[in-house]
Design a protein around this motif. Structure first.
Motif, PDB file in Angstrom:
ATOM      1  N   VAL A 214       0.822  -1.213   0.000  1.00 25.26           N
ATOM      2  CA  VAL A 214       0.000   0.000   0.000  1.00 25.26           C
ATOM      3  C   VAL A 214       0.857   1.264   0.000  1.00 25.26           C
ATOM      4  CG1 VAL A 214      -1.962  -1.041   1.212  1.00 25.26           C
ATOM      5  CG2 VAL A 214      -0.131   0.008   2.529  1.00 25.26           C
ATOM      6  N   LYS A 215       0.224   2.339  -0.408  1.00 23.40           N
ATOM      7  CA  LYS A 215       0.787   3.671  -0.224  1.00 23.40           C
ATOM      8  C   LYS A 215      -0.164   4.402   0.702  1.00 23.40           C
ATOM      9  CE  LYS A 215       2.511   7.910  -2.275  1.00 23.40           C
ATOM     10  NZ  LYS A 215       2.304   8.566  -1.010  1.00 23.40           N
ATOM     11  N   MET A 216       0.324   4.676   1.896  1.00 24.46           N
ATOM     12  CA  MET A 216      -0.465   5.429   2.862  1.00 24.46           C
ATOM     13  C   MET A 216      -0.325   6.915   2.538  1.00 24.46           C
ATOM     14  SD  MET A 216      -1.591   2.868   4.607  1.00 24.46           S
ATOM     15  CE  MET A 216      -2.337   3.493   6.104  1.00 24.46           C
ATOM     16  N   LYS A 217      -1.356   7.681   2.802  1.00 24.43           N
ATOM     17  CA  LYS A 217      -1.308   9.119   2.542  1.00 24.43           C
ATOM     18  C   LYS A 217      -0.144   9.745   3.296  1.00 24.43           C
ATOM     19  CE  LYS A 217      -6.205   9.486   1.628  1.00 24.43           C
ATOM     20  NZ  LYS A 217      -7.519   9.924   2.091  1.00 24.43           N
ATOM     21  N   GLY A 218       0.662  10.526   2.580  1.00 23.78           N
ATOM     22  CA  GLY A 218       1.798  11.211   3.188  1.00 23.78           C
ATOM     23  C   GLY A 218       3.015  10.341   3.416  1.00 23.78           C
TER      24      GLY A 218
END
Length: 119
Positions: A89-93
């Motif tokens: 995943v790419k988490m926000k920020g």
């Protein structure tokens, strides 16, 4: 459903990133979720299906992009089972990364009553 059936069904839901649907079908109303430790975003322990659903929504809101989820074959012992879950995943920020955890579940009367995560 048997423990084996619940384990198989949950693993399939998780592979398809259908965590909300899994909770609706497989979890007891008084289920408990236990994290390795408290964070500013999540308490160590969450009680009740309604609170678990809120936790799921909060986590999903923190995810910017998903690149796949893998789940190992469930290992069953009595009324419990576990599997390894890895989310890309790419988490926000944040940078893209993988979250891997051992997920342990307890079943009673055909429903998941507890989940605990180890990272």
């Amino acid at each position: 459903m048997t423990v084996e059936q619940i384990a198989s069904r949950l693993a399939e839901y998780c592979r398809n990133e259908k965590f909300t649907e899994a909770q609706a079908e497989l979890y007891a109303d008084d289920a408990v979720s236990i994290e390795p430790y408290s964070t500013p975003d999540f308490e160590k322990e969450t009680k009740g299906l309604a609170a678990l659903k809120e936790k799921d929504q909060k986590f999903n809101a923190m995810v910017e992009s998903r690149f796949g989820t893998t789940v190992s074959t469930p290992l069953i012992a009595g009324n419990s089972f576990c599997f390894m879950l890895t989310m890309d995943v790419k988490m926000k920020g944040r940078d893209r990364g993988k979250i891997s955890e051992l997920c342990v579940y307890t079943v009673k009367d055909g429903k998941i009553i507890a989940e605990q995560f180890f990272m």
